[in-house]
Design a protein around this motif. Structure first.
Motif, PDB file in Angstrom:
ATOM      1  N   UNK A 172       0.828  -1.210   0.000  1.00 27.59           N
ATOM      2  CA  UNK A 172       0.000   0.000   0.000  1.00 27.59           C
ATOM      3  C   UNK A 172       0.863   1.261   0.000  1.00 27.59           C
ATOM      4  N   UNK A 173       1.981   1.213   0.740  1.00 31.18           N
ATOM      5  CA  UNK A 173       2.820   2.407   0.831  1.00 31.18           C
ATOM      6  C   UNK A 173       3.677   2.615  -0.414  1.00 31.18           C
ATOM      7  N   UNK A 174       4.130   1.522  -1.018  1.00 26.01           N
ATOM      8  CA  UNK A 174       5.085   1.665  -2.107  1.00 26.01           C
ATOM      9  C   UNK A 174       4.454   1.655  -3.499  1.00 26.01           C
ATOM     10  N   UNK A 175       3.327   0.937  -3.632  1.00 31.36           N
ATOM     11  CA  UNK A 175       2.735   0.814  -4.968  1.00 31.36           C
ATOM     12  C   UNK A 175       2.128   2.148  -5.405  1.00 31.36           C
ATOM     13  N   UNK A 176       2.338   2.479  -6.670  1.00 30.65           N
ATOM     14  CA  UNK A 176       1.789   3.708  -7.251  1.00 30.65           C
ATOM     15  C   UNK A 176       0.679   3.403  -8.231  1.00 30.65           C
ATOM     16  N   UNK A 179      -5.405   1.095  -7.271  1.00 30.54           N
ATOM     17  CA  UNK A 179      -6.543   2.039  -7.256  1.00 30.54           C
ATOM     18  C   UNK A 179      -7.861   1.325  -6.982  1.00 30.54           C
ATOM     19  N   UNK A 180      -7.807   0.002  -6.834  1.00 29.54           N
ATOM     20  CA  UNK A 180      -9.079  -0.744  -6.697  1.00 29.54           C
ATOM     21  C   UNK A 180      -9.029  -1.770  -5.561  1.00 29.54           C
ATOM     22  N   UNK A 181      -8.322  -1.438  -4.480  1.00 29.88           N
ATOM     23  CA  UNK A 181      -8.296  -2.355  -3.334  1.00 29.88           C
ATOM     24  C   UNK A 181      -9.678  -2.372  -2.677  1.00 29.88           C
ATOM     25  N   UNK A 182     -10.192  -3.593  -2.417  1.00 31.17           N
ATOM     26  CA  UNK A 182     -11.507  -3.704  -1.777  1.00 31.17           C
ATOM     27  C   UNK A 182     -11.367  -3.512  -0.271  1.00 31.17           C
ATOM     28  N   UNK A 183     -12.455  -3.050   0.336  1.00 29.26           N
ATOM     29  CA  UNK A 183     -12.459  -2.794   1.776  1.00 29.26           C
ATOM     30  C   UNK A 183     -12.136  -4.068   2.568  1.00 29.26           C
ATOM     31  N   UNK A 184     -12.671  -5.208   2.122  1.00 31.19           N
ATOM     32  CA  UNK A 184     -12.418  -6.482   2.841  1.00 31.19           C
ATOM     33  C   UNK A 184     -10.980  -6.953   2.698  1.00 31.19           C
ATOM     34  N   UNK A 241      -4.669  10.736   2.705  1.00 33.05           N
ATOM     35  CA  UNK A 241      -4.007  11.258   1.501  1.00 33.05           C
ATOM     36  C   UNK A 241      -3.251  10.184   0.729  1.00 33.05           C
ATOM     37  N   UNK A 242      -2.680   9.208   1.407  1.00 31.56           N
ATOM     38  CA  UNK A 242      -1.837   8.233   0.719  1.00 31.56           C
ATOM     39  C   UNK A 242      -2.480   6.855   0.550  1.00 31.56           C
ATOM     40  N   UNK A 243      -3.366   6.430   1.436  1.00 29.80           N
ATOM     41  CA  UNK A 243      -3.891   5.065   1.409  1.00 29.80           C
ATOM     42  C   UNK A 243      -5.300   5.009   0.862  1.00 29.80           C
ATOM     43  N   UNK A 244      -6.169   5.910   1.297  1.00 29.50           N
ATOM     44  CA  UNK A 244      -7.585   5.835   0.924  1.00 29.50           C
ATOM     45  C   UNK A 244      -7.775   5.870  -0.582  1.00 29.50           C
TER      46      UNK A 244
END
Length: 280
Positions: A172-176, A179-184, A241-244
């Motif tokens: 999550x921190x490194x990937x640019x 854009x479609x990570x699911x909540x679960x 700002x970075x994860x959501x």
């Protein structure tokens, strides 16, 4: 008494004596005459008496001899009977001794058989007890190994869960491009998967996760340091700002809400840890 009377008495006594003598002489003559007449008869009678006496003597001698023979035979019979009784008593004694010895041998054999049976029973009981102990030890060892395997597997699963959690955060921190990570799919600091609401998370579940002794890379970190790591991840400024933005648009709002609730609980937990240190 006068002299004449006395003389008369004497003469009378002498006359009486003379008459008695005559009578006696006459009786003697008659006896002699009768004896002479009876001589042959008397001889026959004497001879008969002698013969009868001889017969009686012979009969007495014969009876005596018969009695002696009878006594001798009786003595022989008595001795034979006594010998027979002694022999019978000896045989009975020998038979009784033989029977006693046989009974003693049988009793000894029974005692020996009983002793051997008891020893065999005791040996079997010991073997069965030892077998049960071995089986119980094997069962306990099997259970211990199974428990150890389960524990190792559970520990491995926990370690793998922590590793997946850290890997997800690293991505999550490194990937640019995410854009479609699911909540679960989001890595929340609890063991429960599929969290979709702040109500799915509690302080207790977070403490169990954050302070778990098997968490890799955290062995030497204090409780406050472990909390700092999670606070930095879910701080609203960084998370929003970075994860959501890497979640699906439909999940972003709920993810921000969950992260906010986590940040507040983590801040509260940090305050408790600081109070504990101050109290010490």
């Amino acid at each position: 008494m006068t002299d004449e009377d006395f003389i008369f008495l004497k003469q009378l006594q002498a006359l009486q004596v003379d008459q008695r003598r005559k009578h006696t002489l006459g009786d003697a003559r008659e006896i002699v005459a009768r004896a002479e007449e009876l001589g042959p008869i008397r001889e026959l009678e004497h001879a008969e008496r002698d013969r009868q006496a001889v017969l009686r003597l012979e009969d007495n001698a014969r009876r005596k001899k018969e009695e002696e023979e009878f006594r001798r035979l009786e003595e022989l019979r008595r001795q034979e009977e006594e010998k027979r009784r002694e022999e019978e008593a000896r045989r009975r004694a020998e038979e009784e001794a033989r029977l006693r010895a046989q009974r003693e041998r049988e009793l000894q054999a029974k005692r020996e058989a009983l002793r051997k049976a008891q020893e065999e029973a005791e040996r079997r009981a010991r073997e069965q007890a030892e077998q049960r102990l071995r089986e119980e030890a094997q069962r306990q060892e099997r259970l211990r190994q199974e428990e150890e395997l389960r524990r190792n597997k559970a520990q491995a699963d926990i370690v793998a869960f922590f590793q997946l959690y850290d890997a997800k955060w690293q991505e999550l921190k490194l990937s640019k491009t995410l854009t479609s990570v699911m909540l679960c799919e989001m890595p929340w600091p609890i063991f429960q998967q599929g969290c979709t609401s702040p109500n799915d998370i509690s302080q207790r579940s977070m403490e169990e996760f954050i302070f778990h002794p098997l968490r890799p890379g955290m062995e030497l970190k204090s409780r406050k340091d472990r909390l700092k790591v999670e606070i930095l991840r879910f701080h609203p400024d960084k998370f929003n700002s970075n994860i959501a933005r890497k979640l699906r648009e439909c999940d972003r709002e709920m993810a921000i809400e969950i992260a906010g609730a986590l940040a507040r609980m983590l801040t509260h937990m940090m305050g408790e840890e600081i109070k504990k240190e101050g109290g010490q």
